[in-house]
Design a protein around this motif. Structure first.
Motif, PDB file in Angstrom:
ATOM      1  N   PRO A  14      10.091 -22.704  55.151  1.00  0.00           N
ATOM      2  CA  PRO A  14      10.569 -23.722  56.101  1.00  0.00           C
ATOM      3  C   PRO A  14       9.620 -24.915  56.218  1.00  0.00           C
ATOM      4  O   PRO A  14      10.079 -26.062  56.325  1.00  0.00           O
ATOM      5  N   LEU A  15       8.306 -24.674  56.177  1.00  0.00           N
ATOM      6  CA  LEU A  15       7.348 -25.768  56.274  1.00  0.00           C
ATOM      7  C   LEU A  15       7.349 -26.631  55.018  1.00  0.00           C
ATOM      8  O   LEU A  15       7.250 -27.863  55.088  1.00  0.00           O
ATOM      9  N   LEU A  16       7.463 -25.985  53.866  1.00  0.00           N
ATOM     10  CA  LEU A  16       7.543 -26.746  52.619  1.00  0.00           C
ATOM     11  C   LEU A  16       8.762 -27.661  52.621  1.00  0.00           C
ATOM     12  O   LEU A  16       8.665 -28.860  52.302  1.00  0.00           O
ATOM     13  N   LEU A  17       9.912 -27.124  52.991  1.00  0.00           N
ATOM     14  CA  LEU A  17      11.133 -27.926  53.001  1.00  0.00           C
ATOM     15  C   LEU A  17      11.059 -29.033  54.046  1.00  0.00           C
ATOM     16  O   LEU A  17      11.552 -30.148  53.817  1.00  0.00           O
ATOM     17  N   GLU A  18      10.444 -28.732  55.170  1.00  0.00           N
ATOM     18  CA  GLU A  18      10.276 -29.738  56.226  1.00  0.00           C
ATOM     19  C   GLU A  18       9.515 -30.961  55.714  1.00  0.00           C
ATOM     20  O   GLU A  18       9.768 -32.091  56.147  1.00  0.00           O
ATOM     21  N   HIS A  19       8.593 -30.726  54.771  1.00  0.00           N
ATOM     22  CA  HIS A  19       7.767 -31.812  54.252  1.00  0.00           C
ATOM     23  C   HIS A  19       8.213 -32.287  52.868  1.00  0.00           C
ATOM     24  O   HIS A  19       7.473 -33.003  52.189  1.00  0.00           O
ATOM     25  N   GLY A  20       9.398 -31.901  52.442  1.00  0.00           N
ATOM     26  CA  GLY A  20       9.924 -32.351  51.162  1.00  0.00           C
ATOM     27  C   GLY A  20       9.189 -31.785  49.969  1.00  0.00           C
ATOM     28  O   GLY A  20       9.122 -32.428  48.916  1.00  0.00           O
ATOM     29  N   CYS A  21       8.639 -30.582  50.110  1.00  0.00           N
ATOM     30  CA  CYS A  21       7.843 -29.963  49.053  1.00  0.00           C
ATOM     31  C   CYS A  21       8.504 -28.679  48.547  1.00  0.00           C
ATOM     32  O   CYS A  21       9.371 -28.104  49.199  1.00  0.00           O
ATOM     33  N   THR A  22       8.061 -28.252  47.382  1.00  0.00           N
ATOM     34  CA  THR A  22       8.390 -26.934  46.858  1.00  0.00           C
ATOM     35  C   THR A  22       7.086 -26.287  46.403  1.00  0.00           C
ATOM     36  O   THR A  22       6.009 -26.852  46.563  1.00  0.00           O
ATOM     37  N   ALA A  23       7.171 -25.082  45.829  1.00  0.00           N
ATOM     38  CA  ALA A  23       5.972 -24.370  45.390  1.00  0.00           C
ATOM     39  C   ALA A  23       6.381 -23.268  44.427  1.00  0.00           C
ATOM     40  O   ALA A  23       7.570 -22.947  44.290  1.00  0.00           O
ATOM     41  N   THR A  24       5.391 -22.696  43.773  1.00  0.00           N
ATOM     42  CA  THR A  24       5.594 -21.496  42.961  1.00  0.00           C
ATOM     43  C   THR A  24       5.063 -20.300  43.733  1.00  0.00           C
ATOM     44  O   THR A  24       3.923 -20.333  44.216  1.00  0.00           O
ATOM     45  N   VAL A  25       5.856 -19.254  43.847  1.00  0.00           N
ATOM     46  CA  VAL A  25       5.385 -18.002  44.432  1.00  0.00           C
ATOM     47  C   VAL A  25       5.314 -16.968  43.321  1.00  0.00           C
ATOM     48  O   VAL A  25       6.277 -16.766  42.578  1.00  0.00           O
ATOM     49  N   PHE A  26       4.159 -16.346  43.181  1.00  0.00           N
ATOM     50  CA  PHE A  26       3.937 -15.337  42.142  1.00  0.00           C
ATOM     51  C   PHE A  26       4.096 -13.954  42.765  1.00  0.00           C
ATOM     52  O   PHE A  26       3.336 -13.576  43.657  1.00  0.00           O
ATOM     53  N   VAL A  27       5.079 -13.208  42.288  1.00  0.00           N
ATOM     54  CA  VAL A  27       5.468 -11.949  42.926  1.00  0.00           C
ATOM     55  C   VAL A  27       5.190 -10.766  42.007  1.00  0.00           C
ATOM     56  O   VAL A  27       4.911 -10.912  40.826  1.00  0.00           O
TER      57      VAL A  27
END
Length: 236
Positions: free
Chosen positions: A72-85
């Motif tokens: 939610p915070l990433l989307l709020e700031h117009g960002c994305t990320a990679t999550v390594f699972v």
């Protein structure tokens, strides 16, 4: 390089950043004309000559709080990320951390939800084993098998890998490449730095604006930058 986004837990490994701190860090990036993206997107943009202003954001281990707090915070700031699972520990906990509190990991539906929100899903190995000390069979499980399992979960290609504990040597990097990944993230790989051993900067709860500024300027001095050719090699 982030891990958990959580408040109030005992944190002996310093892997947690609070939602409040993450919001301030993302705001700091955006105020400077920077935007966080997944590593795959960053490498593709760099290969096309349009990587200026992009910062690769990664979240290791695949904690449930990535979906609950970080997305939610990433989307709020117009960002994305990679999550390594860790596809061998879906819905489990971080049992490899003997001193820390048990933190729930993403389940299959949660991984699909993160992908549906625009986040890149990468592999952190199968069970979070050190690849340098792993035998040949374990090395194949951590690299090739984890990629196959994640492909089945996400329904799409898995391009990125992240070395558990940041531990990488030439043998581990070769196994990751042969498993079909397009790139891999380490921490401080030294002479191995390249598409299959990308260096990263740890970001934690203590990283206020001035510390972020310092890390931003020190990073290129401490770690060799990728050439355009190396960035293009990661886009396959």
């Amino acid at each position: 390089m982030y891990h958990s986004v959580s408040d109030g837990l005992h944190d002996p490994y310093r892997i947690a950043v609070s939602p409040h701190r993450l919001r301030r860090q993302l705001r700091w990036l955006r105020a400077r004309g920077l935007r966080g993206v997944g590593v795959g997107e960053l490498l593709r943009a760099r290969a096309a000559g349009r990587g200026a202003g992009l910062v690769g954001l990664t979240f290791d281990d695949g904690y449930q709080d990535f979906l609950d707090e970080a997305v939610p915070l990433l989307l709020e700031h117009g960002c994305t990320a990679t999550v390594f699972v860790l596809p061998g520990r879906l819905g489990g906990t971080n049992a490899w951390d003997p001193l820390g509190p048990r933190r729930p990991l993403l389940s299959e539906p949660a991984i699909r939800a993160a992908a549906g929100a625009g986040m890149e899903i990468g592999s952190h190995g199968l069970l979070h084993r050190d690849l340098i000390t792993a035998g040949d069979a374990a090395l194949r499980e951590e690299t090739a098998r984890s990629r196959a399992l994640l492909t089945a979960v996400t329904g799409g290609p898995v391009a990125g890998f992240c070395y558990p504990y940041g531990a990488v040597d030439a043998r581990a990097a070769r196994a990751v490449r042969e498993a079909g990944y397009g790139y891999a993230c380490a921490i401080d790989p030294g002479p191995l730095t390249g598409t299959y051993a990308l260096p990263r900067v740890h970001i934690g709860e203590q990283d206020t604006g001035w510390r972020l500024l310092l890390k931003r300027h020190l990073h290129p001095l401490r770690r060799r930058a990728l050439t355009a050719r190396e960035s293009m090699g990661a886009g396959r």
